[in-house]
Design a protein around this motif. Structure first.
Motif, PDB file in Angstrom:
ATOM      1  N   GLN A 193       0.829  -1.203   0.000  1.00  0.00           N
ATOM      2  CA  GLN A 193       0.000   0.000   0.000  1.00  0.00           C
ATOM      3  C   GLN A 193       0.864   1.254   0.000  1.00  0.00           C
ATOM      4  OE1 GLN A 193      -2.787   0.194   3.243  1.00  0.00           O
ATOM      5  NE2 GLN A 193      -3.998   1.814   2.293  1.00  0.00           N
ATOM      6  N   ALA A 194       2.010   1.213   0.675  1.00  0.00           N
ATOM      7  CA  ALA A 194       2.874   2.399   0.762  1.00  0.00           C
ATOM      8  C   ALA A 194       3.620   2.677  -0.533  1.00  0.00           C
ATOM      9  CB  ALA A 194       3.870   2.229   1.916  1.00  0.00           C
ATOM     10  N   THR A 195       4.046   1.613  -1.226  1.00  0.00           N
ATOM     11  CA  THR A 195       4.875   1.797  -2.424  1.00  0.00           C
ATOM     12  C   THR A 195       4.099   1.624  -3.722  1.00  0.00           C
ATOM     13  OG1 THR A 195       5.536  -0.543  -2.509  1.00  0.00           O
ATOM     14  CG2 THR A 195       6.868   0.932  -1.141  1.00  0.00           C
ATOM     15  N   GLY A 196       2.992   0.881  -3.682  1.00  0.00           N
ATOM     16  CA  GLY A 196       2.237   0.611  -4.893  1.00  0.00           C
ATOM     17  C   GLY A 196       2.940  -0.355  -5.829  1.00  0.00           C
ATOM     18  N   GLN A 197       4.020  -0.961  -5.388  1.00  0.00           N
ATOM     19  CA  GLN A 197       4.779  -1.906  -6.202  1.00  0.00           C
ATOM     20  C   GLN A 197       5.138  -3.135  -5.361  1.00  0.00           C
ATOM     21  OE1 GLN A 197       8.103   0.537  -7.511  1.00  0.00           O
ATOM     22  NE2 GLN A 197       7.067   1.019  -9.437  1.00  0.00           N
ATOM     23  N   TRP A 198       5.636  -4.163  -6.042  1.00  0.00           N
ATOM     24  CA  TRP A 198       5.912  -5.425  -5.373  1.00  0.00           C
ATOM     25  C   TRP A 198       7.394  -5.709  -5.180  1.00  0.00           C
ATOM     26  CZ3 TRP A 198       2.439  -7.825  -2.685  1.00  0.00           C
ATOM     27  CH2 TRP A 198       1.088  -7.659  -3.004  1.00  0.00           C
ATOM     28  N   TYR A 199       8.272  -4.793  -5.616  1.00  0.00           N
ATOM     29  CA  TYR A 199       9.703  -5.052  -5.485  1.00  0.00           C
ATOM     30  C   TYR A 199      10.125  -5.248  -4.029  1.00  0.00           C
ATOM     31  CZ  TYR A 199       9.898  -3.337 -10.307  1.00  0.00           C
ATOM     32  OH  TYR A 199       9.699  -3.161 -11.643  1.00  0.00           O
ATOM     33  N   LEU A 200       9.758  -4.304  -3.182  1.00  0.00           N
ATOM     34  CA  LEU A 200      10.171  -4.373  -1.787  1.00  0.00           C
ATOM     35  C   LEU A 200       9.527  -5.545  -1.046  1.00  0.00           C
ATOM     36  CD1 LEU A 200      11.932  -3.047   0.334  1.00  0.00           C
ATOM     37  CD2 LEU A 200      10.040  -1.481   0.869  1.00  0.00           C
ATOM     38  N   PRO A 201       8.197  -5.770  -1.173  1.00  0.00           N
ATOM     39  CA  PRO A 201       7.613  -6.926  -0.481  1.00  0.00           C
ATOM     40  C   PRO A 201       8.229  -8.259  -0.902  1.00  0.00           C
ATOM     41  CG  PRO A 201       5.891  -5.425  -1.185  1.00  0.00           C
ATOM     42  CD  PRO A 201       7.161  -4.937  -1.805  1.00  0.00           C
ATOM     43  N   LEU A 202       8.449  -8.438  -2.208  1.00  0.00           N
ATOM     44  CA  LEU A 202       8.988  -9.705  -2.681  1.00  0.00           C
ATOM     45  C   LEU A 202      10.460  -9.875  -2.303  1.00  0.00           C
ATOM     46  CD1 LEU A 202       7.244  -9.853  -6.166  1.00  0.00           C
ATOM     47  CD2 LEU A 202       6.781 -11.326  -4.199  1.00  0.00           C
ATOM     48  N   GLY A 203      11.211  -8.776  -2.294  1.00  0.00           N
ATOM     49  CA  GLY A 203      12.600  -8.848  -1.843  1.00  0.00           C
ATOM     50  C   GLY A 203      12.683  -9.240  -0.378  1.00  0.00           C
ATOM     51  N   PHE A 204      11.768  -8.716   0.430  1.00  0.00           N
ATOM     52  CA  PHE A 204      11.724  -9.076   1.842  1.00  0.00           C
ATOM     53  C   PHE A 204      11.443 -10.569   2.020  1.00  0.00           C
ATOM     54  CE2 PHE A 204       8.937  -9.653   5.604  1.00  0.00           C
ATOM     55  CZ  PHE A 204       9.861  -9.362   6.595  1.00  0.00           C
ATOM     56  N   LEU A 205      10.512 -11.108   1.230  1.00  0.00           N
ATOM     57  CA  LEU A 205      10.182 -12.525   1.334  1.00  0.00           C
ATOM     58  C   LEU A 205      11.361 -13.406   0.908  1.00  0.00           C
ATOM     59  CD1 LEU A 205       6.546 -12.414  -0.077  1.00  0.00           C
ATOM     60  CD2 LEU A 205       7.211 -12.941   2.277  1.00  0.00           C
ATOM     61  N   ALA A 206      12.096 -12.961  -0.114  1.00  0.00           N
ATOM     62  CA  ALA A 206      13.272 -13.730  -0.536  1.00  0.00           C
ATOM     63  C   ALA A 206      14.328 -13.763   0.565  1.00  0.00           C
ATOM     64  CB  ALA A 206      13.850 -13.132  -1.817  1.00  0.00           C
ATOM     65  N   LEU A 207      14.520 -12.644   1.249  1.00  0.00           N
ATOM     66  CA  LEU A 207      15.496 -12.600   2.340  1.00  0.00           C
ATOM     67  C   LEU A 207      15.090 -13.510   3.498  1.00  0.00           C
ATOM     68  CD1 LEU A 207      16.459  -8.814   2.495  1.00  0.00           C
ATOM     69  CD2 LEU A 207      17.905 -10.726   1.765  1.00  0.00           C
TER      70      LEU A 207
END
Length: 441
Positions: free
Chosen positions: A396-410
């Motif tokens: 909701q904050a970024t409107g994109q999936w880069y950060l959420p998916l990077g967090f899940l990969a980590l």
């Protein structure tokens, strides 16, 4: 809950109807070998197996039928993206709270009775939430269904260890395969089924109560024929087991929690990820179904492979590597090879049947499995609660999936580390009980 060695005849291990599992999967046989059972008991064993498969089939449609319809539900009930993220975290909260209570309930009335009640809660909750008029009621009724899922999650491995001690691997495989099949079917057919029934999301979600009713009938029949009793000295011993001293139990709990974080984010948000990449809602539902379909055959064979080995670490590494590749692909090119990313995520989510198998193998008795299952799943689901909420907030904050998916990969890196510890051939009873100092001469 008693073990086979000291429980009454109606709580003894059921006779083998197939080849035993090699390796440590047969360790539960140490709990005692009963005399040959009559034909009635053999038929009861078949009923048990069918009931376990039916229960497993119903443990995920509560969640995966909702994912493809989440936009409609949000629009109709006025949910924000953050509240929708909370909705994806509700399963973990319910599994933690009610899962921790499951062993105490099982000791009081028996695990079969508790799983039967769980099937009733699933059926009632799924049916009733389709009539909800607001977000709060919808969340509450979803929690009722998930309470049933929670107790079944914890106690079905206990039922398997107790009544199929020489076939832990194959029975966990059957359980996991049926669970994956139910997950996949709900994800694949909910959107077209809803469209065929008039397009109302309430009907599309409510029809899954009929599948729950079938499982409820099977477990009621099992309960009536089995007439299970609880109690016994082994259950009292298991109740006193200081499981907090076991490093393996802590490793299993952390491994379970981290894999659950990824699994529930996938089930709750994967359709939205693909839809944001201009993939249609029906196709995104099929892609989620593919993620679950991949797990059907793997979930059947993986527990057998894992049970035959004393050491399950190689499986931990392979599944984590699949997840890292899948999240990377979803972040960088979700529409580039969506079928590949969905398949990789499906393989990564097979960490669930792997950890269930390890729970069954890391304790010597069904009483030990009961306590380990409650601890690993209860604490594990508590660990997983912040993940889906954080993913929704980041989106909701970024409107994109880069950060959420990077967090899940980590997150897969600590998951791998805990899995490597949990995969070592250990028994929690050996770690949890302090050695007695020798008497002074």
């Amino acid at each position: 809950m008693s073990t086979a060695a000291d429980s009454p005849a109606d709580a003894r291990p059921l006779p083998r109807t197939g080849p035993p599992t090699a390796g440590r999967a047969g360790s539960g046989a140490r709990e005692g070998r009963p005399a040959p059972a009559p034909a009635r008991t053999k038929y009861l064993g078949v009923l048990f197996a069918v009931a376990i498969a039916a229960a497993a089939f119903n443990l995920r449609p509560v969640v995966t039928s909702l994912g493809p319809l989440l936009d409609q539900v949000r629009a109709d009930l006025g949910m924000s993206a953050t509240v929708a993220g909370l909705l994806t975290a509700v399963p973990s909260l319910c599994f933690a709270l009610f899962g921790l209570a499951a062993p105490a309930l099982a000791r009081r009335i028996g695990p079969v009775a508790v799983v039967t009640a769980g099937m009733g809660a699933i059926t009632l909750g799924v049916l009733a939430r389709s009539f909800a008029g607001g977000t709060a009621v919808f969340l509450l009724l979803t929690a009722v269904a998930l309470a049933g899922v929670a107790v079944a999650n914890v106690l079905i491995p206990v039922v398997i260890k107790r009544y199929f001690p020489e076939r832990v691997g194959p029975m966990i495989g059957l359980y996991s395969m049926a669970l994956s099949a139910g997950t996949a079917l709900a994800a694949a057919v909910t959107v077209p089924l809803t469209s065929a029934l008039g397009g109302d999301w309430r009907v599309g979600l409510g029809v899954w109560a009929g599948v729950g009713a079938v499982a409820l009938v099977l477990w009621l029949a099992t309960l009536l024929l089995h007439r299970e009793r609880s109690g016994g000295s082994a259950s009292r011993a298991a109740e006193r087991l200081p499981i907090l001293r076991s490093r393996t139990a802590w490793a299993l709990a952390c491994f379970f929690g981290l894999q659950a974080t990824g699994a529930y984010v996938t089930m709750g948000w994967m359709p939205q990820i693909f839809q944001d990449a201009d993939i249609s809602s029906s196709t995104s539902g099929v892609l989620l179904a593919l993620t679950m379909v991949v797990g059907v055959p793997v979930s059947f064979v993986l527990p057998n492979w894992a049970a035959r080995r004393g050491d399950q670490r190689i499986f931990v590494v392979v599944l984590a590597a699949c997840g890292i590749a899948g999240y990377t692909g979803l972040a960088l090119a979700p529409a580039g090879a969506p079928w590949v990313w969905a398949a990789l995520m499906g393989l990564s989510n097979c960490a669930f049947p792997l950890v269930l198998t390890m729970i069954g193998l890391r304790a010597r008795t069904s009483g030990g499995v009961a306590q380990l299952s409650a601890f690993a799943q209860g604490l594990g689901y508590l660990i997983s609660i912040p993940g889906p909420i954080l993913i929704g907030s980041l989106y909701q904050a970024t409107g994109q999936w880069y950060l959420p998916l990077g967090f899940l990969a980590l997150l897969l890196l600590p998951q791998m580390a805990f899995g490597l510890r949990a995969g070592l051939p250990r028994f929690i009873e050996d770690e949890a009980v302090r050695p007695v100092a020798p008497a002074a001469s």
